[in-house]
Write a protein that holds these residues in place. Structure first.
Motif, PDB file in Angstrom:
ATOM      1  N   VAL A  12       0.580  -1.224   0.168  1.00 18.56           N
ATOM      2  CA  VAL A  12      -0.165  -0.047  -0.098  1.00 18.56           C
ATOM      3  C   VAL A  12       1.213   1.272   0.290  1.00 18.56           C
ATOM      4  O   VAL A  12       0.544   2.542  -0.745  1.00 18.56           O
ATOM      5  CB  VAL A  12      -1.076   0.291   1.352  1.00 18.56           C
ATOM      6  CG1 VAL A  12      -1.789   1.222   1.164  1.00 18.56           C
ATOM      7  CG2 VAL A  12      -2.126  -1.523   1.263  1.00 18.56           C
ATOM      8  N   ASP A  31      11.268   2.375   6.355  1.00 19.43           N
ATOM      9  CA  ASP A  31      10.989   1.045   6.448  1.00 19.43           C
ATOM     10  C   ASP A  31      11.809   0.263   6.410  1.00 19.43           C
ATOM     11  O   ASP A  31      13.095   0.618   6.149  1.00 19.43           O
ATOM     12  CB  ASP A  31      10.256   0.689   4.858  1.00 19.43           C
ATOM     13  CG  ASP A  31       9.504   0.050   4.680  1.00 19.43           C
ATOM     14  OD1 ASP A  31       8.184  -0.105   4.281  1.00 19.43           O
ATOM     15  OD2 ASP A  31       9.646  -1.525   5.428  1.00 19.43           O
ATOM     16  N   HIS A  38       9.891  -8.853   1.879  1.00 17.97           N
ATOM     17  CA  HIS A  38      10.329  -8.713   0.578  1.00 17.97           C
ATOM     18  C   HIS A  38      11.495  -8.850   0.599  1.00 17.97           C
ATOM     19  O   HIS A  38      12.222  -8.888  -0.303  1.00 17.97           O
ATOM     20  CB  HIS A  38      11.198  -7.113   1.425  1.00 17.97           C
ATOM     21  CG  HIS A  38      10.517  -5.574   1.979  1.00 17.97           C
ATOM     22  ND1 HIS A  38       9.890  -5.239   0.670  1.00 17.97           N
ATOM     23  CD2 HIS A  38       9.763  -5.056   2.818  1.00 17.97           C
ATOM     24  CE1 HIS A  38       9.386  -3.908   1.213  1.00 17.97           C
ATOM     25  NE2 HIS A  38       8.961  -4.300   2.730  1.00 17.97           N
ATOM     26  N   TYR A 184      -2.971  -9.323  16.102  1.00 17.07           N
ATOM     27  CA  TYR A 184      -3.257  -7.809  15.039  1.00 17.07           C
ATOM     28  C   TYR A 184      -4.566  -7.082  14.158  1.00 17.07           C
ATOM     29  O   TYR A 184      -3.985  -6.289  14.778  1.00 17.07           O
ATOM     30  CB  TYR A 184      -3.374  -9.033  13.436  1.00 17.07           C
ATOM     31  CG  TYR A 184      -3.587  -8.061  12.087  1.00 17.07           C
ATOM     32  CD1 TYR A 184      -2.247  -7.186  12.017  1.00 17.07           C
ATOM     33  CD2 TYR A 184      -4.099  -7.780  11.493  1.00 17.07           C
ATOM     34  CE1 TYR A 184      -2.253  -5.810  10.686  1.00 17.07           C
ATOM     35  CE2 TYR A 184      -4.273  -6.766  10.525  1.00 17.07           C
ATOM     36  CZ  TYR A 184      -3.477  -5.921  10.198  1.00 17.07           C
ATOM     37  OH  TYR A 184      -3.669  -5.536   8.865  1.00 17.07           O
ATOM     38  N   LYS A 188      -4.185  -3.217  15.648  1.00 18.87           N
ATOM     39  CA  LYS A 188      -4.888  -2.197  14.918  1.00 18.87           C
ATOM     40  C   LYS A 188      -5.574  -0.981  15.480  1.00 18.87           C
ATOM     41  O   LYS A 188      -5.864  -0.417  15.039  1.00 18.87           O
ATOM     42  CB  LYS A 188      -4.692  -2.576  13.747  1.00 18.87           C
ATOM     43  CG  LYS A 188      -4.640  -3.655  12.549  1.00 18.87           C
ATOM     44  CD  LYS A 188      -3.937  -2.529  11.698  1.00 18.87           C
ATOM     45  CE  LYS A 188      -2.444  -1.979  11.743  1.00 18.87           C
ATOM     46  NZ  LYS A 188      -1.370  -1.201  10.985  1.00 18.87           N
TER      47      LYS A 188
HETATM   48  N1  LIG Z   1      -2.950  -4.970   2.775  1.00 20.47           N
HETATM   49  C1  LIG Z   1      -4.467  -4.978   3.741  1.00 20.47           C
HETATM   50  O1  LIG Z   1      -5.271  -6.058   2.720  1.00 20.47           O
HETATM   51  C2  LIG Z   1      -4.516  -4.450   5.048  1.00 20.47           C
HETATM   52  C3  LIG Z   1      -6.080  -4.387   5.383  1.00 20.47           C
HETATM   53  C4  LIG Z   1      -5.915  -3.337   6.085  1.00 20.47           C
HETATM   54  C5  LIG Z   1      -4.993  -2.545   6.908  1.00 20.47           C
HETATM   55  N2  LIG Z   1      -3.240  -2.805   6.123  1.00 20.47           N
HETATM   56  C6  LIG Z   1      -2.662  -2.089   7.105  1.00 20.47           C
HETATM   57  O2  LIG Z   1      -2.084  -1.067   5.247  1.00 20.47           O
HETATM   58  C7  LIG Z   1      -0.729  -0.829   6.052  1.00 20.47           C
HETATM   59  C8  LIG Z   1       0.320  -1.110   5.149  1.00 20.47           C
HETATM   60  O3  LIG Z   1       0.007  -2.827   4.525  1.00 20.47           O
HETATM   61  P1  LIG Z   1       0.446  -3.450   3.340  1.00 20.47           P
HETATM   62  O4  LIG Z   1      -0.548  -4.657   2.790  1.00 20.47           O
HETATM   63  O5  LIG Z   1       1.071  -2.566   2.377  1.00 20.47           O
HETATM   64  O6  LIG Z   1       1.707  -4.296   3.776  1.00 20.47           O
HETATM   65  P2  LIG Z   1       3.854  -4.596   3.660  1.00 20.47           P
HETATM   66  O7  LIG Z   1       3.755  -5.090   4.621  1.00 20.47           O
HETATM   67  O8  LIG Z   1       3.227  -4.458   1.920  1.00 20.47           O
HETATM   68  O9  LIG Z   1       3.858  -3.239   4.167  1.00 20.47           O
HETATM   69  C9  LIG Z   1       3.941  -2.769   5.359  1.00 20.47           C
HETATM   70  C10 LIG Z   1       5.285  -2.354   5.416  1.00 20.47           C
HETATM   71  O10 LIG Z   1       6.290  -2.392   6.995  1.00 20.47           O
HETATM   72  C11 LIG Z   1       7.268  -2.455   6.902  1.00 20.47           C
HETATM   73  N3  LIG Z   1       7.580  -2.281   8.477  1.00 20.47           N
HETATM   74  C12 LIG Z   1       7.205  -3.735   8.994  1.00 20.47           C
HETATM   75  N4  LIG Z   1       7.791  -3.302  10.576  1.00 20.47           N
HETATM   76  C13 LIG Z   1       8.660  -2.026  10.196  1.00 20.47           C
HETATM   77  C14 LIG Z   1       8.288  -1.305  11.102  1.00 20.47           C
HETATM   78  N5  LIG Z   1       9.098  -2.082  12.797  1.00 20.47           N
HETATM   79  N6  LIG Z   1       9.674  -0.298  10.748  1.00 20.47           N
HETATM   80  C15 LIG Z   1       9.443   0.115   9.787  1.00 20.47           C
HETATM   81  N7  LIG Z   1       8.525  -0.685   9.129  1.00 20.47           N
HETATM   82  C16 LIG Z   1       8.359  -1.121   8.801  1.00 20.47           C
HETATM   83  C17 LIG Z   1       7.042  -3.677   6.185  1.00 20.47           C
HETATM   84  O11 LIG Z   1       9.144  -3.528   5.652  1.00 20.47           O
HETATM   85  C18 LIG Z   1       6.784  -2.826   4.688  1.00 20.47           C
HETATM   86  O12 LIG Z   1       7.777  -2.985   3.765  1.00 20.47           O
HETATM   87  C19 LIG Z   1      -0.171  -1.817   7.408  1.00 20.47           C
HETATM   88  O13 LIG Z   1      -0.366  -1.271   8.683  1.00 20.47           O
HETATM   89  C20 LIG Z   1      -1.292  -2.490   7.094  1.00 20.47           C
HETATM   90  O14 LIG Z   1      -2.339  -3.105   8.293  1.00 20.47           O
HETATM   91  C21 LIG Z   1      -3.491  -3.312   5.117  1.00 20.47           C
END
Ligand SMILES: NC(=O)c1ccc[n+]([C@@H]2O[C@H](COP(=O)([O-])OP(=O)(O)OC[C@H]3O[C@@H](n4cnc5c(N)ncnc54)[C@H](O)[C@@H]3O)[C@@H](O)[C@H]2O)c1
Ligand SMILES: [Zn+2]
Length: 376
Positions: A12, A31, A38, A184, A188
């Motif tokens: 996202v 990040d 990754h 999880y 949130k």
């Molecule tokens: N993908 C979905 O369907 C969805 C749904 C609801 C909420 N969300 C929320 O949206 C956000 C993005 O989700 P996404 O799907 O892009 O996930 P993703 O795993 O692709 O991206 C999350 C990023 O955060 C980074 N990260 C994790 N812990 C970290 C830390 N301690 N310090 C720095 N960076 C860190 C990871 O390296 C990763 O690049 C998240 O907060 C997630 O909870 C996602």
């Protein structure tokens, strides 16, 4: 604005960074390139051109101060994502999601930084079970946790607590209380509450966006802990059947990542504060429909059949989909991408991307921890 995007190398995050750059904001990404996301995707750092990238952890106050000093606003997306896995890798989730959000606010507060807006990513999972209507009793009723006894009988739908007839799912508005059923989801919920509480106390305008199931090109096809659409694509592209739990008629709400990114930008740019918004497609889609759509766009209809196992994940919800009236009114946001078009696009992209199907490993882990069971 100068915007810091945490988790900007993620799925996202990439959409949000591009959306902000298009709107002429300047963007810095923090990040830590979490290996679960990754390494699995095999493409290392993935930060769009035009953004300044810092590899670092949200739990590290030094790097946080460095990137926050020059930020007018923050899109806080950095988190670890996965409902099932959070039920055994507990501290991994609380550390990266709860502590990290605490650190972010603490750094701003202690250093009296002039951050004018923070938008945090929450999740539909914070609701737990969705909202229902009993047509017979003419009542709207919030669904509760389904009992183990009901699961065991393979009786999946929620019944009205009064007349015992099955109820119809209806869209859930932001006014419904939290009812978390996974670690999880708990992280949130805490992310939201930390943001709104400290935002109000220290006058840091904050908004929480409750994302529903996000899909789109760029999502990790090899991370088996998150994203049913990606998991199904990864199965089918590896010529294996998508595995469908329960009877497949459980439903979710899907929203394209570009629509989510626009919601984040609008929230950052607006004067709205102290508010929570649903960000979802607003339509109910069954998991069986998702499996069928994936098979169809992959041209595997007939050749591969979804495998409906009758297994269930403990604590899983049956139906939840968004009421999006609030964000439409306050931010003028609505979805632009239709599900069929979005899935077609996802297929074109997925075809060109290598995906390792690690679904079996993830489901074995759930079984090992007694989180996946079979109806008798
Ligand atoms: N993908 C979905 O369907 C969805 C749904 C609801 C909420 N969300 C929320 O949206 C956000 C993005 O989700 P996404 O799907 O892009 O996930 P993703 O795993 O692709 O991206 C999350 C990023 O955060 C980074 N990260 C994790 N812990 C970290 C830390 N301690 N310090 C720095 N960076 C860190 C990871 O390296 C990763 O690049 C998240 O907060 C997630 O909870 C996602
Ligand atoms: Zn009833």
């Amino acid at each position: 604005m100068r915007v810091l995007v945490t988790g900007g190398a993620g799925f996202v995050g990439n959409y949000v960074v591009r959306e902000l750059l298009r709107a002429k904001h300047s963007v810095t990404v923090l990040d830590n390139l979490d290996p679960q996301v990754h390494a699995a995707s095999g493409n290392g750092a993935q930060v769009p051109d035009g953004a300044v990238f810092y590899r670092g952890d949200l739990n590290d106050p030094e790097i946080l101060l460095k990137v926050l000093k020059h930020a007018d606003a923050v899109a806080h997306l950095g988190a670890v994502v996965g409902v099932g896995q959070s039920m055994y890798e507990v501290s991994y989730y609380t550390h990266n999601n709860v502590n990290a959000t605490g650190r972010l606010y603490e750094t701003i507060i202690k250093n009296k930084l002039a951050v004018k807006k923070i938008v945090v990513a929450s999740s539909m999972s914070a609701y737990g079970e969705g909202l229902y209507r009993c047509t017979k009793c003419r009542k709207t009723i919030r669904g509760g946790m389904r009992s183990e006894a009901k699961f065991k009988k393979g009786s999946w739908e929620l019944d009205c607590p009064v007349c015992k007839k099955p109820m119809t799912p209806v869209p859930i508005p932001e006014t419904e209380p939290f009812a978390v059923s996974s670690i999880y989801a708990l992280t949130k919920r805490d992310t939201e509450e930390i943001a709104l509480m400290l935002g109000a106390a220290h006058n840091i305008p904050s908004v929480a966006l409750r994302f529903f199931n996000i899909y789109g090109p760029g999502q990790s096809l090899s991370n088996p802990y998150t994203g049913v659409a990606a998991i199904f694509f990864s199965r089918v592209l590896n010529l294996k059947p998508p595995v469908v739990y329960e009877d497949g008629l459980q439903s979710r709400d899907f929203v394209h990542a570009s629509d989510v990114a626009r919601a984040v930008r609008l929230a950052l740019e607006s004067d709205v504060k102290g508010q929570v918004f649903n960000v979802g497609g607003g339509e109910r889609v069954t998991i069986r429909e998702i499996a069928d759509t994936v098979l169809k766009v992959c041209g595997k209809e007939g050749a591969i059949k979804p495998q409906v196992t009758g297994q269930y994940r403990k604590g899983d919800i049956r139906h939840c989909f968004a009421d999006t009236a609030k964000i439409k009114k306050a931010l003028g946001w609505k979805t632009a991408v239709l599900l069929n078009d979005g899935f077609q696009e996802l297929y074109y992209w997925a075809q060109k991307t290598s995906s390792v199907d690690r679904f079996d490993q993830a489901s074995q882990e759930l079984e090992h921890f007694n989180l996946l069971a079979k109806a008798k």
